[in-house]
Design a protein around this motif. Structure first.
Motif, mmCIF file in Angstrom:
data_model
loop_
_atom_site.group_PDB
_atom_site.id
_atom_site.type_symbol
_atom_site.label_atom_id
_atom_site.label_comp_id
_atom_site.label_asym_id
_atom_site.label_seq_id
_atom_site.Cartn_x
_atom_site.Cartn_y
_atom_site.Cartn_z
ATOM 1 N N ALA A 146 61.950 -71.854 29.061
ATOM 2 C CA ALA A 146 62.331 -71.235 30.466
ATOM 3 C C ALA A 146 63.253 -71.823 31.329
ATOM 4 C CB ALA A 146 61.113 -70.679 31.155
ATOM 5 N N GLU A 147 64.365 -71.310 31.662
ATOM 6 C CA GLU A 147 65.168 -71.826 32.804
ATOM 7 C C GLU A 147 64.960 -71.022 33.982
ATOM 8 O OE1 GLU A 147 68.652 -73.513 29.670
ATOM 9 O OE2 GLU A 147 68.926 -71.740 31.079
ATOM 10 N N VAL A 148 64.971 -71.663 35.209
ATOM 11 C CA VAL A 148 65.332 -70.995 36.287
ATOM 12 C C VAL A 148 66.473 -71.160 36.947
ATOM 13 C CG1 VAL A 148 63.848 -72.791 37.566
ATOM 14 C CG2 VAL A 148 63.869 -70.396 38.814
ATOM 15 N N TRP A 149 67.059 -70.248 37.543
ATOM 16 C CA TRP A 149 68.368 -70.191 37.943
ATOM 17 C C TRP A 149 68.592 -69.536 39.521
ATOM 18 C CZ3 TRP A 149 73.078 -71.891 35.435
ATOM 19 C CH2 TRP A 149 72.864 -72.259 34.245
ATOM 20 N N LEU A 150 69.225 -70.120 40.276
ATOM 21 C CA LEU A 150 69.483 -69.474 41.388
ATOM 22 C C LEU A 150 71.332 -69.216 41.670
ATOM 23 C CD1 LEU A 150 68.388 -68.720 44.139
ATOM 24 C CD2 LEU A 150 69.271 -71.214 45.126
ATOM 25 N N GLN A 151 71.338 -67.907 41.339
ATOM 26 C CA GLN A 151 72.962 -67.703 40.985
ATOM 27 C C GLN A 151 73.485 -68.345 39.762
ATOM 28 O OE1 GLN A 151 74.757 -67.573 45.019
ATOM 29 N NE2 GLN A 151 74.586 -65.378 44.815
ATOM 30 N N TYR A 172 64.888 -66.063 35.998
ATOM 31 C CA TYR A 172 64.462 -66.788 35.003
ATOM 32 C C TYR A 172 64.972 -66.151 33.668
ATOM 33 C CZ TYR A 172 60.938 -68.602 38.338
ATOM 34 O OH TYR A 172 60.371 -69.122 39.229
ATOM 35 N N LYS A 173 65.419 -67.199 32.676
ATOM 36 C CA LYS A 173 65.730 -66.773 31.474
ATOM 37 C C LYS A 173 64.704 -67.673 30.382
ATOM 38 C CE LYS A 173 70.614 -67.060 32.748
ATOM 39 N NZ LYS A 173 72.005 -67.562 32.353
ATOM 40 N N VAL A 174 64.249 -66.719 29.575
ATOM 41 C CA VAL A 174 63.164 -67.164 28.632
ATOM 42 C C VAL A 174 63.694 -67.091 26.995
ATOM 43 C CG1 VAL A 174 60.739 -67.173 27.845
ATOM 44 C CG2 VAL A 174 61.275 -66.793 30.217
ATOM 45 N N ILE A 175 63.631 -67.891 26.429
ATOM 46 C CA ILE A 175 63.898 -67.693 24.873
ATOM 47 C C ILE A 175 62.560 -68.595 23.918
ATOM 48 C CG2 ILE A 175 66.393 -68.079 24.899
ATOM 49 C CD1 ILE A 175 66.107 -71.024 23.991
ATOM 50 N N GLN A 176 62.486 -67.880 22.991
ATOM 51 C CA GLN A 176 61.650 -68.575 22.030
ATOM 52 C C GLN A 176 61.881 -69.981 21.566
ATOM 53 O OE1 GLN A 176 59.803 -65.578 19.481
ATOM 54 N NE2 GLN A 176 58.541 -67.213 18.524
#
Length: 237
Positions: A201-206, A184-188
């Motif tokens: 938030a973004e959720v990534w698989l590789q 997960y990548k989270v930014i304000q």
């Protein structure tokens, strides 16, 4: 027990009417007033002890309702559904729907604390349940209005294969299918006007983006992203 402030009693009566409690003869008004008094008002005269009781009340009410409604479910399923019924998020939603915050006594700085609002509402809801239970020492003032709310939510959760925990469901799927964990990548959120969407938030698989989501907290935004991914790649592949 009565309270001397007639204006306050009228306010509390409005809340009881919202909940559908018409017979108020058994109400302990002092306890109800206490249940709607934040610790910022008084370190000794506040809702904390009633919140402790109310936590047990909502757990018992949820357990009894689930057993009555879904007698065939295994205990593990009961626990999974009940964990959502008694979660701060859901209790805060109920409190917000019935306007509990309109009757909560608190200092201005606490009232302006938007980040703590959901937790505060959940605590208040539990405290009110505690006050109602302590008024009669039984569920007579609780279950008749709370059961329909819990039943509707339980049906939603029961029909949801992810049990509203999309992070766990997504992780189980990616591990089973790819032997990999999502990240997960989270930014304000630069749009600070909406407190319910403070984080993105973004959720990534590789190197593959699976989903995006927004929430009031980092955890909530991750759940939203996981739900978006779950709906895109699992529920509707």
């Amino acid at each position: 027990m009565e309270i001397k402030d007639t204006r306050r009693k009228r306010e509390l009566l409005k809340l009881l009417q919202r909940l559908g409690i018409e017979d108020v003869s058994k109400i302990n008004w002092s306890l109800l007033d206490l249940a709607l008094t934040h610790p910022s008002i008084s370190l000794t005269h506040n809702y904390e002890q009633l919140e402790f009781v109310g936590d047990a009340v909502v757990r018992l009410a949820s357990a009894e309702l689930l057993l009555e409604t879904y007698p065939e479910l295994p205990v593990g399923e009961f626990a999974a559904i009940r964990s959502i019924l008694v979660s701060d998020r859901f209790l805060a939603e109920i409190a917000l729907e019935y306007g509990f915050d309109l009757y909560l006594l608190m200092t201005p700085n606490i009232k302006n604390d938007k980040g703590g609002r959901m937790s505060r509402l959940a605590d208040t809801f539990e405290a009110v349940l505690g006050a109602l239970y302590q008024s009669t020492k039984n569920m007579d003032l609780v279950r008749f209005w709370l059961d329909p709310i819990l039943r509707e939510k339980a049906a939603q959760v029961h029909a949801d294969p992810a049990r509203e925990n999309y992070k766990d469901a997504l992780q189980e799927w990616t591990q089973g299918k790819y032997k990999l964990l999502p990240t997960y990548k989270v930014i304000q959120n630069p749009n600070l006007d909406n407190q319910d969407e403070r984080f993105i938030a973004e959720v990534w698989l590789q190197d593959k983006l699976l989903g995006k989501g927004k929430g009031a907290t980092k955890k909530a935004s991750q759940q939203a992203a996981a739900q978006n991914a779950f709906n895109l790649v699992i529920a509707n592949p």
